[in-house]
Design a protein around this motif. Structure first.
Motif, short mmCIF file in Angstrom:
data_model
loop_
_atom_site.label_atom_id
_atom_site.label_comp_id
_atom_site.label_asym_id
_atom_site.label_seq_id
_atom_site.Cartn_x
_atom_site.Cartn_y
_atom_site.Cartn_z
N ALA A 94 0.84 -1.19 0.00
CA ALA A 94 0.00 0.00 0.00
C ALA A 94 0.88 1.25 0.00
O ALA A 94 1.77 1.38 0.83
N ILE A 95 0.63 2.13 -0.97
CA ILE A 95 1.35 3.39 -1.07
C ILE A 95 0.31 4.50 -1.11
O ILE A 95 -0.75 4.34 -1.70
N ASP A 96 0.63 5.65 -0.51
CA ASP A 96 -0.27 6.79 -0.59
C ASP A 96 -0.40 7.23 -2.03
O ASP A 96 0.60 7.43 -2.72
N GLY A 97 -1.62 7.37 -2.51
CA GLY A 97 -1.87 7.82 -3.87
C GLY A 97 -1.71 6.73 -4.92
O GLY A 97 -1.58 7.02 -6.10
N ALA A 98 -1.71 5.47 -4.50
CA ALA A 98 -1.50 4.36 -5.43
C ALA A 98 -2.65 4.21 -6.42
O ALA A 98 -2.46 3.68 -7.51
N PHE A 107 5.99 0.75 -8.79
CA PHE A 107 7.27 0.03 -8.70
C PHE A 107 8.42 1.02 -8.58
O PHE A 107 9.32 0.84 -7.76
N SER A 108 8.38 2.08 -9.39
CA SER A 108 9.45 3.08 -9.36
C SER A 108 9.53 3.78 -8.01
O SER A 108 10.62 4.02 -7.50
N VAL A 109 8.37 4.09 -7.45
CA VAL A 109 8.37 4.75 -6.14
C VAL A 109 8.96 3.82 -5.08
O VAL A 109 9.80 4.23 -4.28
N LEU A 110 8.54 2.57 -5.09
CA LEU A 110 9.03 1.62 -4.09
C LEU A 110 10.51 1.30 -4.30
O LEU A 110 11.24 1.08 -3.34
#
Length: 117
Positions: A94-98, A107-110
């Motif tokens: 879970a990512i904010d704004g996913a 993937f790039s953010v993680l």
């Protein structure tokens, strides 16, 4: 028993363990449970173990055309990326704004990479 001791030392104590009908694994968990206040739940259902094994099928499909990895480090990097992508697809990360992001952007953010626009 040594395998379970080592795995639990590295990853913490599990609440449940899914395994096949192996008597040796069951005996090891029973020995570990003997010294615990809260026992580890053992689920010896072959279908549960097959679900876990089937999850690796996609990794095998992606890496098979590569034939071999030249080093352990490169294998680890590629497999980590593949597993991360599958976790994103299955909704396990879970990512904010996913909701507004594509799988590639997540993937790039993680991975810590900023994608060019």
């Amino acid at each position: 028993k040594r395998f379970f001791d080592k795995a639990m030392g590295a990853n913490g104590d599990p609440d449940k363990v899914a395994m096949d009908k192996s008597g040796a694994n069951k005996a090891a968990i029973d020995a570990i449970n003997a010294g615990r206040d809260v026992p580890i739940l053992v689920r010896q259902v072959k279908y549960l173990n097959n679900i876990v094994e089937q999850d690796h099928r996609a990794s095998k499909r992606v890496t098979r055309p590569m034939l071999n990895f030249k080093s352990f480090r490169s294998a680890g990097s590629v497999l980590a990326g593949i597993e991360l992508m599958h976790m994103i697809r299955k909704g396990q990360f879970a990512i904010d704004g996913a909701d507004a992001m594509s799988f590639a952007d997540q993937f790039s953010v993680l991975a810590g990479i900023v994608r060019p626009v």
